[in-house]
Design a protein around this motif. Structure first.
Motif, short mmCIF file in Angstrom:
data_model
loop_
_atom_site.label_atom_id
_atom_site.label_comp_id
_atom_site.label_asym_id
_atom_site.label_seq_id
_atom_site.Cartn_x
_atom_site.Cartn_y
_atom_site.Cartn_z
N VAL A 44 7.85 -7.32 4.23
CA VAL A 44 7.59 -7.82 2.88
C VAL A 44 7.60 -9.35 2.79
O VAL A 44 7.48 -9.89 1.70
CB VAL A 44 8.60 -7.24 1.86
N ARG A 45 7.70 -10.03 3.89
CA ARG A 45 7.72 -11.49 3.87
C ARG A 45 6.40 -12.05 3.36
O ARG A 45 5.33 -11.44 3.49
CB ARG A 45 7.99 -12.04 5.26
N GLU A 46 6.50 -13.24 2.78
CA GLU A 46 5.33 -13.95 2.27
C GLU A 46 4.34 -14.21 3.42
O GLU A 46 4.74 -14.53 4.53
CB GLU A 46 5.80 -15.30 1.70
N GLN A 53 3.03 -5.35 3.14
CA GLN A 53 4.02 -5.54 2.09
C GLN A 53 4.23 -4.24 1.31
O GLN A 53 5.36 -3.90 0.97
CB GLN A 53 3.60 -6.66 1.15
N LYS A 54 3.15 -3.52 1.05
CA LYS A 54 3.27 -2.25 0.34
C LYS A 54 4.07 -1.25 1.18
O LYS A 54 4.95 -0.55 0.66
CB LYS A 54 1.88 -1.69 0.04
N ILE A 59 9.32 1.60 2.46
CA ILE A 59 10.38 1.86 3.43
C ILE A 59 11.73 1.42 2.88
O ILE A 59 12.74 2.07 3.13
CB ILE A 59 10.07 1.14 4.76
N ALA A 60 11.75 0.33 2.11
CA ALA A 60 13.01 -0.21 1.60
C ALA A 60 13.75 0.83 0.77
O ALA A 60 13.14 1.59 0.03
CB ALA A 60 12.73 -1.45 0.75
#
Length: 84
Positions: A44-46, A53-54, A59-60
């Motif tokens: 998910v990092r910039e 990111q999705k 997963i988070a």
């Protein structure tokens, strides 16, 4: 190797992985949560692709909301007495 035998091995492998995941979630919830966080953070990092990111957000682990007063179980307050 025969295609039927390969399919059988694949089905057994999926069943073993699913069982191991279920046991890990039930017996070691904190370790599973930390593992999910460790996998999700780099995704998910910039600057990562949108699909990464999705995937990282999926997963988070879900966020937990605790009361600031006690950090407890959100069942504060008096309980109703049981009547026999």
């Amino acid at each position: 190797m025969d295609a039927g035998l390969l399919a059988q091995y694949a089905i057994i492998a999926v069943a073993v992985v699913a069982s191991a995941w279920f046991v890990a979630r039930r017996q070691f919830p904190n370790a599973v949560r930390r593992l999910r966080i460790a996998i999700a953070i780099p995704l998910v990092r910039e600057g990562r692709a949108a699909w990464m990111q999705k995937l990282g957000r999926q997963i988070a682990p879900p966020t937990t909301v605790n009361d600031a007063a006690c950090g407890g179980c959100n069942s504060c307050g008096p309980s109703t007495p049981r009547r026999h």
